[in-house]
Design an enzyme around this catalytic site. Sequence first.
Site, PDB file in Angstrom:
ATOM      1  N   ILE A 158     -22.475  14.108 -35.173  1.00 26.62           N
ATOM      2  CA  ILE A 158     -21.582  14.940 -33.848  1.00 26.62           C
ATOM      3  C   ILE A 158     -21.380  16.118 -35.249  1.00 26.62           C
ATOM      4  CG2 ILE A 158     -21.402  16.005 -31.781  1.00 26.62           C
ATOM      5  CD1 ILE A 158     -21.167  13.619 -30.584  1.00 26.62           C
ATOM      6  N   ASP A 177     -11.353  11.789 -42.600  1.00 28.69           N
ATOM      7  CA  ASP A 177     -11.995  11.218 -41.439  1.00 28.69           C
ATOM      8  C   ASP A 177     -11.847   9.489 -41.667  1.00 28.69           C
ATOM      9  OD1 ASP A 177     -14.140   8.981 -39.278  1.00 28.69           O
ATOM     10  OD2 ASP A 177     -15.283  10.627 -39.315  1.00 28.69           O
ATOM     11  N   SER A 236     -14.924  16.536 -27.484  1.00 27.63           N
ATOM     12  CA  SER A 236     -15.604  15.156 -28.129  1.00 27.63           C
ATOM     13  C   SER A 236     -14.447  14.237 -27.067  1.00 27.63           C
ATOM     14  CB  SER A 236     -14.660  14.782 -29.289  1.00 27.63           C
ATOM     15  OG  SER A 236     -14.909  13.370 -29.457  1.00 27.63           O
ATOM     16  N   ARG A 237     -12.925  13.828 -26.888  1.00 21.82           N
ATOM     17  CA  ARG A 237     -12.574  13.333 -25.611  1.00 21.82           C
ATOM     18  C   ARG A 237     -11.238  13.885 -25.841  1.00 21.82           C
ATOM     19  NH1 ARG A 237     -16.542  11.973 -24.402  1.00 21.82           N
ATOM     20  NH2 ARG A 237     -18.158   9.509 -24.885  1.00 21.82           N
ATOM     21  N   ASP A 261     -14.069  21.633 -24.013  1.00 25.89           N
ATOM     22  CA  ASP A 261     -14.750  20.690 -22.522  1.00 25.89           C
ATOM     23  C   ASP A 261     -14.697  19.591 -22.080  1.00 25.89           C
ATOM     24  OD1 ASP A 261     -17.622  20.634 -21.279  1.00 25.89           O
ATOM     25  OD2 ASP A 261     -18.055  19.071 -22.879  1.00 25.89           O
ATOM     26  N   GLU A 266      -9.432  14.783 -17.215  1.00 23.99           N
ATOM     27  CA  GLU A 266     -10.411  15.390 -15.727  1.00 23.99           C
ATOM     28  C   GLU A 266     -11.114  14.441 -15.245  1.00 23.99           C
ATOM     29  OE1 GLU A 266     -14.115  14.057 -18.388  1.00 23.99           O
ATOM     30  OE2 GLU A 266     -12.893  16.017 -19.619  1.00 23.99           O
TER      31      GLU A 266
END
Length: 333
Positions: A158, A177, A236-237, A261, A266
């Site tokens: 992604i 990363d 993502s999270r 998002d 959540e």
Amino acid sequence: MEFLAYGVLADERALLQEAVRAEFGTAHTVRPLDVFLNRDTVPTAAGYDTVLTGVNDELDAEVLRALAAGGTRFVAQRSTGFNNIDLDAARDHGIAVARVAHYSPYSVAEFAWTLALAVNRRVVRSAIRTRDFDFRLDGLLGRDFHGRTAGVLGTGKIGAAFARIAHGFGMRLLGSDVRQSPQCLALGMEYVSPDRLFAESDLLSLHAPLLPETHHVVDAAALARMKDDAVLVNSSRGGLIDTDALVETLRAGRLDGVGLDVYEEEAGVFHHDKSLEVMTDDTLARLMTFSNVIVSSHQAYFTKDAVGQIMAATAANVADHLAGRAGENFLVA
């Protein structure tokens, strides 16, 4: 045999049933439920060998114990994330668990860019104004992304798709990363430390998994390093961001915009209708008050392409379970 699927959204129902038919023909069927799995609803699973779950279902030790007592032997998670499942408890109760490791990376990457562009160009504010026939441009000033720096935290499939879009905008690429992506390196991405990533990015997009070492990777210290006019996007999270620290950063007038998002609290909120209830989550309520913040309801993955792939992979996982195979998607065999 009939499978039981929890938390199936209206737009997902046909895709799930189609995937099960494609995998099993008429030999097996699926019963989609719009309710989510939790301690109150787990009795409905009694007698089902296989249940299909999503990220908003609660599979703690108590729920898994009840599932096992009712005869469930397999949980097929319809997502990549599985932090809602107590894997140790599943193992203790003899319940195999599988997830969907991969699906369209473009769905999430494109939506991350949707958030970035909407925040930068004040699209939501403009749309609300024009509905009231207010066509002023005051407060809608954005900026070009071309020539600026895009930071990508997590350069898997992604993150790499996000980077390719950024490259198309003509942006300088920075990445962070534990492993470097050959695709991102070919785009000219420079891998840097997280500190440099936070400090130099005009647009920072998060695409890392939620692990103990990435929990609140964007904390108060990281936010303090970011440019005052940076744009932050998280598709993502939710747990990657310390939301309380983010609220304080926004209150201080820092960051040009934020697109979220996902949200760390959540569960029980996203994918539910809370419009007739009092919002008791003060942090989420405060986030909603900032005009430069967009919060969407964990929908980045929600395209026909991605959901179709998720359902097909889930059906294939069920087929592996019924055949006694432990496929590559299995977390507990």
